[in-house]
Write an enzyme that holds these catalytic residues in place. Structure first.
Site, PDB file in Angstrom:
ATOM      1  N   GLY A  16      -8.853  11.091 -24.756  1.00 49.37           N
ATOM      2  CA  GLY A  16      -9.127  11.807 -26.005  1.00 49.37           C
ATOM      3  C   GLY A  16      -8.259  13.046 -26.162  1.00 49.37           C
ATOM      4  N   SER A  17      -8.817  14.053 -26.832  1.00 53.72           N
ATOM      5  CA  SER A  17      -8.023  15.190 -27.305  1.00 53.72           C
ATOM      6  C   SER A  17      -7.384  16.012 -26.203  1.00 53.72           C
ATOM      7  CB  SER A  17      -8.888  16.091 -28.170  1.00 53.72           C
ATOM      8  OG  SER A  17      -9.332  15.363 -29.301  1.00 53.72           O
ATOM      9  N   VAL A  18      -7.894  15.926 -24.979  1.00 54.00           N
ATOM     10  CA  VAL A  18      -7.233  16.677 -23.905  1.00 54.00           C
ATOM     11  C   VAL A  18      -5.785  16.220 -23.761  1.00 54.00           C
ATOM     12  CG1 VAL A  18      -9.233  17.355 -22.514  1.00 54.00           C
ATOM     13  CG2 VAL A  18      -8.248  15.089 -22.225  1.00 54.00           C
ATOM     14  N   PHE A  19      -5.529  14.985 -24.246  1.00 59.70           N
ATOM     15  CA  PHE A  19      -4.176  14.447 -24.133  1.00 59.70           C
ATOM     16  C   PHE A  19      -3.208  15.180 -25.071  1.00 59.70           C
ATOM     17  CE2 PHE A  19      -0.897  11.117 -24.056  1.00 59.70           C
ATOM     18  CZ  PHE A  19      -0.932  10.798 -22.712  1.00 59.70           C
ATOM     19  N   LYS A  20      -3.770  15.938 -26.050  1.00 56.69           N
ATOM     20  CA  LYS A  20      -2.923  16.657 -27.002  1.00 56.69           C
ATOM     21  C   LYS A  20      -2.071  17.705 -26.297  1.00 56.69           C
ATOM     22  CE  LYS A  20      -5.894  15.705 -30.891  1.00 56.69           C
ATOM     23  NZ  LYS A  20      -7.174  16.081 -31.500  1.00 56.69           N
TER      24      LYS A  20
END
Lengths: 398, 600
Positions: B306-310
């Site tokens: 999820g967004s941690v990959f941003k």
């Protein structure tokens, strides 16, 4: 029996008195009395009888040592084996003495009849028999399991002796071939059970008798070679034979529990043994009362008793041979030789097995091991040996 | 012995000259052919001779037996004993007691060691029947975990070797000896003990009954441990590990999550300071743990993060040359090939890169990736080790689920952490590279002896790494990660709340909430990745299950506790010395830590 007595006065020609009948009673057990029992009394080899009785007594003492622990292991009454063996021993003494009464002629006749009977029973074993430990060898008679093949051994020795002797006597009679055929029949029946040990010992005794009957040395070597080849084939083809031999050749390769315990028993025994009832390893030996009773003798009574037992077997063989000196009857020689071989081989195989001299082979120690069939069959063989070793006038030959 | 070798005479035919039997002349019709007295005597003589020969052979054989008796009973009982013990010796030789080296943490504290014990076994062939019954009655009283039915089967099995129970204490051994049952015997053994207990169950792993490594480091280094005399020194700090384990356990319990994982990495060396996966198991417990407990979520489980990959996506965009000041349109959901990418609490306007990070805009991230292009994206992710199995000294290594084929839609979804499943350790080491100055260092569980010698591969420039620190700090200062802030440690990070995949689609109400943090963001030393599997809205989260409400505050609590132990000094000065003014301006960072004590 009266018929037997009147036709074959076993001893004493010419007859001095008419020994039969009530008027002979006062002169009982004199050399003048020619009744069967009286004749037996004077002609039997009491030294041989004594040796055999000593063996029986040793057997009794050892079953007292090994029986209770074996009984505890299979969870039956402590004295189960002891009580039964006492009955077997009593029956055995009666059978042995009874058999020793037989004259050569009747020994032959009873031997042949008995052998045919046993052969018949053996044929019925696969139908009627009960399977114990993977083999069908026994016919149960109430609480007693009869093993007919035990009785086949001494009877076969008698039959073979007769056939070989007859082959010499009557040129046209192919005694050797008939004996060989009978060996094939008996051996086949035993293998089907399967009972390789019994087959082996029957063949060995047959071979000995064939040898005694004057087989040419060429054929003796052939026979020995065939025996070796057969043993090697058995090693190659029969898995459990292969396993036993491998285990013997390389003790470290497999778990040899019985042999390990057996050797410990002998070692613990030392010269005089640990004393009666003091044996410990006997409770760890599953077959302490049968195949490994010699180890119990070693542990509790030491080297002395072991040597004595071995010596007694050898003494019986030598004494029976000695008694036969001057014998002119080929049948008597062959029968004696066969019976000696039978008893000695069995004793040797049993002892050598427990001493780890040869691969383990389940074989009872005659008169010592527990077992009804074994004890009675040994008594039959010993009785026959006694009958053969009686003094006979040479004219008695049939 | 003359007779012995004498040949049997050839049969003669009736009617031949001189052939007369003693009984008188024989008629030609008589079929019986009786030999004469000499003829009859010959086989008898041979028989006698051969019988005597047989007696000689028998005497020899009995002599051999007698000699053997004398030999083993009097002369050389030791040799006989040796033969008797051969079988036992063979068994001992086959299974030597295997010594294993200790496993210690970076400070030398023992995490796994050997303890000499005994195993109880039965040689069931030797036990008399009543004794077996006694054993069946007595042994379960000593060892309540024994199954009486199995014990009965075992003891009556007639087998030479049946294990009854492993690893008896000396006291238990004495109790068994006191029973006095023959056939119950002991073999010496080594029991592996784990003073670290549950906290390290996935890292250190387990050994089987033969003392061979069956999982974790015990398995990976099995050969080394059984051959080396040195202890295996881990990168793990037992203190940090325990705190991490406790905080994660409390968090999982509080948010009623199915499980979770937590990682603490040294950004300069790749050393794993702590690694926890829940649910876990007791490594010394009898019986095997459930698969669920054995599963190492940190290294074996692969998830759409999820967004941690941003963090990775933004670093990639900057590295590809996109200026920090660029704007990306997030005014409307992005539609592509029947799919729609939308924002959670979208701003519906063009967003700058710091805003995309701060508001965690999916649309903005996807547009950034779209501009970078699929080829560059794949190359960048590959350099971070995100497309290959995770590199760690454990047998439990997860292989990423990489989109195949990698279409344009994949490029867009991977930007915000969907469509590419990786392990938490993958992400932690990637983020570590992003903030440590731009060098990717493979993670390790072994202590790095020479910190200067650590080699890595550059994935982004130092300048971009500094920008990424500022952006992650921004998320904690003004974005979804506020609850992770720890006074004095200048925490930066990124939240991520990924809808969990269920079959081919996504679950409505089941998420993987994670927070990846670095501290202190002025000069990062450690990365923390905190993951909760399916946390529930609880009192105080106002119905939310998003990472900002569970994973982020938990990470903050964790950092507050471990930072002092890790030797990170709290600092209350302006970040100005670390970030240049224009960056602070551009990103919009505060220049001073808020007032307050060092700990929360």
């Amino acid at each position: 029996m009266s018929d037997l007595r009147s036709r074959t006065p076993a001893y004493g020609t010419p007859r001095f008195v008419s020994g039969s009948g009530p008027n002979a009673a006062p002169a009982m057990f004199t050399r003048l009395d020619t009744s069967v029992v009286s004749n037996w009394r004077w002609t039997i080899d009491w030294v041989l009888v004594t040796a055999m009785m000593v063996l029986v007594v040793f057997g009794f003492i050892l079953i007292l040592a090994a029986g209770p622990s074996a009984a505890r292991r299979i969870n039956v009454d402590t004295m189960h084996f002891v009580n039964r063996q006492i009955l077997f021993i009593l029956a055995a003494i009666v059978l042995m003495m009874g058999t020793s009464l037989l004259s050569l002629k009747w020994l032959r006749r009873m031997g042949a009849l008995g052998f045919l009977g046993v052969l018949g029973v053996l044929a019925l074993v696969p139908v009627l028999g009960s399977e114990i430990k993977g083999s069908t060898r026994w016919i149960s008679l109430g609480s007693f399991a009869l093993q007919p093949s035990e009785f086949a051994k001494p009877l076969f020795a008698i039959v073979c002796a007769w056939l070989f002797a007859a082959g010499k006597e009557y040129r046209r009679f192919p005694g050797d071939l008939v004996a060989l055929g009978l060996l094939g029949v008996l051996g086949g029946m035993l293998i089907l059970q399967p009972d390789f040990g019994m087959t082996m010992i029957v063949s060995a005794v047959f071979g000995v008798q064939f040898f005694l009957a004057g087989l040419s040395l060429f054929w003796v070597f052939c026979l020995v070679a065939a025996g070796c080849a057969g043993a090697y084939l058995a090693y190659l083809l029969i898995p459990h034979v292969n396993h036993r031999v491998n285990a013997f050749l390389d003790p470290a390769s497999t778990d040899q529990y019985q042999i390990t315990q057996s050797m410990r028993a002998f070692t613990e025994g030392g010269f005089l043994g640990r004393g009666p009832g003091e044996g410990r390893i006997k409770s760890l030996l599953p077959d302490a009362h049968t195949d490994f009773i010699y180890s119990v003798a070693g542990e509790e009574f030491g080297l002395l008793l072991c040597l004595l037992i071995a010596g007694l077997f050898l003494f019986i063989a030598l004494r029976a041979t000695w008694r036969l000196r001057g014998e002119r009857d080929l049948f008597a020689i062959l029968a004696t030789g066969g019976l000696i071989a039978l008893i000695s081989f069995q004793a040797l195989i049993n002892m050598a097995s427990s001493l780890s001299l040869i691969p383990t082979k389940g074989m009872t120690l005659p008169f010592i091991s527990y077992g009804g069939s074994s004890t009675l069959a040994t008594a039959l063989a010993m009785g026959m040996l006694l009958a053969l070793s009686r003094h006979r006038p040479h004219g008695d030959s049939p | 012995m003359n007779a012995f070798f004498r040949k049997r005479a050839r049969p003669r035919l009736v009617g031949q000259g001189g052939d007369r039997l003693p009984g008188g002349p024989v008629s030609p019709g008589d079929r019986r052919q009786l030999p004469g007295p000499e003829e009859r005597a010959r086989p008898v003589a041979v028989g006698h001779a051969r019988l005597r020969f047989m007696c000689l052979v028998l005497a020899t054989l009995f002599a051999v037996v007698s000699w053997r008796l004398v030999d083993i009973m009097i002369l050389a009982p030791e040799t006989a004993r040796g033969t008797a013990n051969a079988a036992m010796a063979r068994q001992m030789a086959e299974e030597p007691v295997r010594k294993r080296s200790d496993i210690v943490d970076r400070n030398g504290l023992v995490l796994a060691t050997d303890l000499p014990t005994v195993n109880l076994f039965a040689d069931t062939r030797g036990i008399p029947r009543p004794e077996i019954e006694r054993a069946i009655a007595a042994l379960p009283a000593l060892f309540p975990e024994l199954d009486p039915e199995k014990l009965r089967r075992d003891l009556y099995s007639q087998r030479a070797f049946v294990y009854i129970r492993h690893h008896l204490t000396p006291f238990e051994q004495k109790r068994v000896n006191d029973l006095g049952i023959p056939g119950l015997e002991f073999e010496t053994a080594e029991k592996r003990v784990y003073p670290g207990g549950r906290a390290l169950s996935h890292v250190v792993g387990t050994t089987n009954l033969d003392n061979r490594g069956s999982s974790g480091l015990e398995n990976y280094f099995d050969r080394w441990l059984t051959t080396s005399d040195e202890p295996l020194v881990l990168s793990i700090d037992l203190r940090v590990q325990h705190i991490t384990h406790r905080v994660l356990s409390e968090s999982v319990k509080h948010f009623r999550a199915q499980g979770g994982s937590a990682l603490v990495l040294d950004v300069a060396t790749g050393e794993v300071m702590a690694m926890v996966s829940l649910p876990d198991f007791e490594p010394e417990r009898n019986g095997s743990p459930a698969d669920k407990e054995r599963f190492n979520r940190a290294t074996l489980g692969v998830y759409e993060m999820g967004s941690v990959f941003k963090v990775v996506n933004t670093a990639m965009a900057l590295e590809s040359g996109i200026p920090l000041g660029s704007y990306f349109d997030a005014s409307a959901p992005l539609r592509i090939g029947g799919h729609s990418i939308s924002d959670y609490k979208g701003k519906n306007r063009p967003l700058s890169i710091p805003e995309i990070m701060m508001y965690s805009s999916n649309i903005g991230s996807a547009r950034m990736a779209s501009r970078v292009g699929t080829t560059y994206q794949r190359e960048f992710l590959r350099n971070l080790g995100l497309l290959e199995p995770v590199r760690i000294e454990l047998p439990e290594r997860g292989t990423p689920l990489v989109p195949n084929p990698w279409r344009e839609i994949s490029t867009l979804t991977v930007a915000f952490g969907h469509g590419l499943s990786i392990t938490p350790l993958h992400l932690a080491s990637a983020v570590s590279a992003v903030i440590n100055g731009g060098v990717f260092i493979p993670p390790t569980l072994l202590k790095v002896q020479d910190r200067q010698a650590v080699q890595g591969t550059r994935v982004i420039s130092e300048r971009n790494s500094v920008i990424m620190r500022a952006l992650m700090r921004l998320v904690v200062e003004a974005g979804s990660g506020k609850s992770a802030a720890v006074n004095g440690y200048y925490v930066g990070g990124k939240t991520g709340t990924a809808d969990k995949q269920v079959g081919r689609g996504y679950a409505r109400n089941s998420v993987l909430a994670s927070f990846v943090a670095g501290f202190p963001m002025t000069a990062p030393r450690y990365v923390v990745l905190f993951t909760l599997d399916d946390p529930q809205p609880v009192q105080g989260t106002w119905g939310y299950r998003t990472a900002g409400w569970n994973a982020a505050p938990s990470t903050g609590r964790l950092i507050a506790e471990i930072a002092p132990l890790l030797g990170v000094a709290p600092s209350y000065f302006s970040p100005s010395g670390f970030f240049d003014e224009s960056l602070i301006q551009e990103v919009g960072l505060k220049t001073l830590e808020p007032e307050g004590g060092p700990a929360r």
